[in-house]
Design a protein around this motif. Structure first.
Motif, PDB file in Angstrom:
ATOM      1  N   GLY A 242       0.774  -1.230   0.099  1.00 29.36           N
ATOM      2  CA  GLY A 242      -0.162   0.035  -0.006  1.00 29.36           C
ATOM      3  C   GLY A 242       0.811   1.077   0.131  1.00 29.36           C
ATOM      4  O   GLY A 242       1.839   1.472   1.084  1.00 29.36           O
TER       5      GLY A 242
ATOM      6  N   THR B 172      -2.909   5.571   0.631  1.00 28.09           N
ATOM      7  CA  THR B 172      -4.119   4.607   0.035  1.00 28.09           C
ATOM      8  C   THR B 172      -5.050   4.065   1.436  1.00 28.09           C
ATOM      9  O   THR B 172      -5.850   3.473   0.853  1.00 28.09           O
ATOM     10  CB  THR B 172      -3.489   3.519  -0.529  1.00 28.09           C
TER      11      THR B 172
ATOM     12  N   LEU C 110      -2.745  -1.514  -2.722  1.00 33.97           N
ATOM     13  CA  LEU C 110      -3.555  -0.491  -2.695  1.00 33.97           C
ATOM     14  C   LEU C 110      -2.842   0.763  -3.423  1.00 33.97           C
ATOM     15  O   LEU C 110      -1.800   1.160  -3.093  1.00 33.97           O
ATOM     16  CB  LEU C 110      -3.777   0.076  -1.187  1.00 33.97           C
ATOM     17  N   THR C 111      -3.636   1.299  -4.327  1.00 29.30           N
ATOM     18  CA  THR C 111      -3.178   2.306  -5.308  1.00 29.30           C
ATOM     19  C   THR C 111      -3.913   3.650  -5.101  1.00 29.30           C
ATOM     20  O   THR C 111      -3.524   4.683  -5.527  1.00 29.30           O
ATOM     21  CB  THR C 111      -2.837   2.114  -6.699  1.00 29.30           C
ATOM     22  N   GLN C 112      -5.152   3.485  -4.964  1.00 29.77           N
ATOM     23  CA  GLN C 112      -6.175   4.474  -5.039  1.00 29.77           C
ATOM     24  C   GLN C 112      -6.031   5.554  -3.731  1.00 29.77           C
ATOM     25  O   GLN C 112      -6.463   4.852  -2.512  1.00 29.77           O
ATOM     26  CB  GLN C 112      -7.531   3.774  -5.078  1.00 29.77           C
ATOM     27  N   VAL C 113      -5.492   6.687  -4.066  1.00 32.30           N
ATOM     28  CA  VAL C 113      -5.311   7.509  -2.827  1.00 32.30           C
ATOM     29  C   VAL C 113      -6.678   7.811  -2.284  1.00 32.30           C
ATOM     30  O   VAL C 113      -7.697   8.257  -3.160  1.00 32.30           O
ATOM     31  CB  VAL C 113      -4.674   8.898  -3.346  1.00 32.30           C
TER      32      VAL C 113
ATOM     33  N   THR D 157       2.807  11.182  -3.631  1.00 32.29           N
ATOM     34  CA  THR D 157       2.189  10.611  -4.647  1.00 32.29           C
ATOM     35  C   THR D 157       2.722  10.840  -6.004  1.00 32.29           C
ATOM     36  O   THR D 157       2.747   9.832  -7.157  1.00 32.29           O
ATOM     37  CB  THR D 157       0.564  10.861  -4.572  1.00 32.29           C
TER      38      THR D 157
END
Length: 468
Positions: A46, A50, A196-199, A213
């Protein structure tokens, strides 16, 4: 079904509405934890911002509520303290949990027996776990090998590894072996991997996470051959600082959040020494070589001064301690030493010990190693009358001066020494050295340094034309 109940329990413990990725992750964790097959490991990667910490803290609380046995581990004392803080339960260093001393007074630790059953071992900051054979005092010397062996000795035990691949890997290694799926599968483990990549929405309010990021995306796109452009003007938590204002800002941070929650991160031991000396002289107004209240970082494992303290297995490289009281200075073997009392900032213990003063200002591991060889040679001269070689070396290695703690001041440290820790205010000396190379390693260095801060970052002497 149990996995649905676990999912609902984690969601109820979640501090906000989970993202789609987080929701998918929680369901996968439910599948993993209810899978009765053995030799399984969950690899959770992660990036900063994220929400990995939020998922793990909710998971740990839920597992505790369901009376599922968990053990929380981290590579260093400071990382264990951070994990304990956000998870809400005690955490231990990997070394303390998986090794035991072979015999009293002998600085050799063998792999302990795993007597746990149906237990989940959750290991944070797994990017720091080395597997290079550089710790011969501990088990096989290969930490990841020993961790895997220990966990899966236990009946029905499994492992959850947490880490960030954008951070620095262990020293002298190109990748973090504990975050490498192929490496884990080579142990015969069934690996469930999720990244996990979605901020999360909340992260966009932070300049630290915004710029972290940017650096991470540059790493993903292989755009790392020029000094990164950072955004600082629209965020209150990240600021460019010139060297002229550094003393004032460090002083303000010490008055605000405290010395223990302020750190300067540099790119070399030499720069760290310059900062440490400057902070002690111009901010803390300390003229003595070492003073009560000084913060020190242990730079080499020590197995000597803990012997009288049954709760302290050893004094670890990277531990941060405070000088409680200075007892006496002395000279021996043409070197200088000081006897004092120290308090651990991460564990709270207090210990009497001796410090080797020459180590304070050493500018490189190579220089320290040379000093150590010289000290060893001079100590050895005192034991030439012992004809039995084995007994002679035993006596030499029990010498109090040879076992003096090697330390550095801990107001400024290199990024590898800071890794795993968190401070409210972080000053990042990201300016360029004459021989600096801009590449993936620099981007990972800067990413790791920025993400040590929980509240605010000051970028010291960063080129103004590279910010907006």
């Amino acid at each position: 079904m149990l996995k649905n109940y676990l999912y609902d329990t984690v969601i109820q413990s979640f501090p906000f509405e989970p993202t789609e990725q987080q929701d998918e992750l929680i369901r996968l964790l439910g599948d993993f934890l209810t899978d009765v097959s053995g030799n399984k490991v969950f690899l959770l990667k992660g990036y900063a911002g994220t929400g990995k910490t939020s998922v793990v803290s909710a998971l740990v609380r839920s597992l505790h509520q369901l009376q599922q046995k968990t053990i929380l581990l981290a590579p260093t004392g400071r990382a264990a303290k951070v994990l304990s803080g956000y998870a809400g339960f005690p955490a231990f260093t990997i070394h303390k949990k998986i090794y035991r001393q072979k015999s009293i007074g002998e600085p050799v630790f063998q792999l302990a027996d795993n007597l746990y059953k149906q237990t989940i071992f959750i290991v944070d900051e797994a990017s720091m776990i080395s597997n290079s054979g550089n710790d011969p005092e501990f088990g096989s010397g290969y930490l990841l090998d020993d961790l895997i062996r220990f966990v899966y000795q236990g009946v029905g035990c499994s492992l959850l590894l947490l880490g960030d691949t954008a951070q620095l890997p262990p020293v002298m290694q190109e990748v973090s072996p504990a975050l490498d799926k192929d490496k884990l599968e080579s142990y015969g483990l069934k690996v469930t991997e999720f990244t996990l990549t979605q901020v999360v929405r909340q992260a966009f309010e932070s300049g630290v996470l915004f710029n972290a990021t940017l650096l991470r995306k540059a790493l993903e796109d292989a755009l790392t051959d020029a000094l990164p452009g950072l955004k600082t003007t629209d965020f209150p938590d990240i600021k460019i600082l010139n060297g002229m204002d550094l003393v004032e800002e460090v002083h303000r941070s010490y008055d605000g959040v405290g010395v223990e929650d302020t750190i300067v991160i540099t790119r070399s031991n030499k720069r760290a020494n310059i900062y440490n000396n400057g902070i002690r002289n111009r901010v803390l107004m300390r003229e003595e070589e070492i003073s009560n209240g000084d913060l020190l970082m242990i730079t080499r494992n020590n197995y000597f001064w803990n012997k009288s303290y049954k709760d302290i297995d050893f004094i670890a490289n990277g531990d941060i301690v405070e000088v409680v009281r200075i007892r006496k200075f002395g000279e021996m073997y043409d070197f200088r030493f000081v006897d004092l009392s120290l308090r651990s900032l991460d564990f709270g213990w207090e210990i009497d010990a001796r410090i080797w003063l020459e180590s304070l200002q050493s500018e490189s591991p190579q220089h320290t190693a040379q000093l150590s060889r010289t000290l060893f040679e001079r100590v050895s001269e005192d034991y030439t009358d012992i004809t039995n070689k084995r007994e002679r070396y035993k006596q030499i290695f029990e010498n109090e001066y040879l076992n003096a703690l090697q330390v550095k001041f801990a107001y400024a440290v290199t990024c590898h020494k800071a890794q795993g820790g968190q401070w409210k205010t972080v000053f990042v000396d990201a300016g360029m050295m004459p021989d600096a190379i801009i590449d993936r390693n620099y981007y990972r260095w800067l990413y790791t340094a920025l993400t040590r801060a929980t509240d605010r970052v000051f970028l010291v002497n960063y080129p103004s034309d590279k910010t907006k």
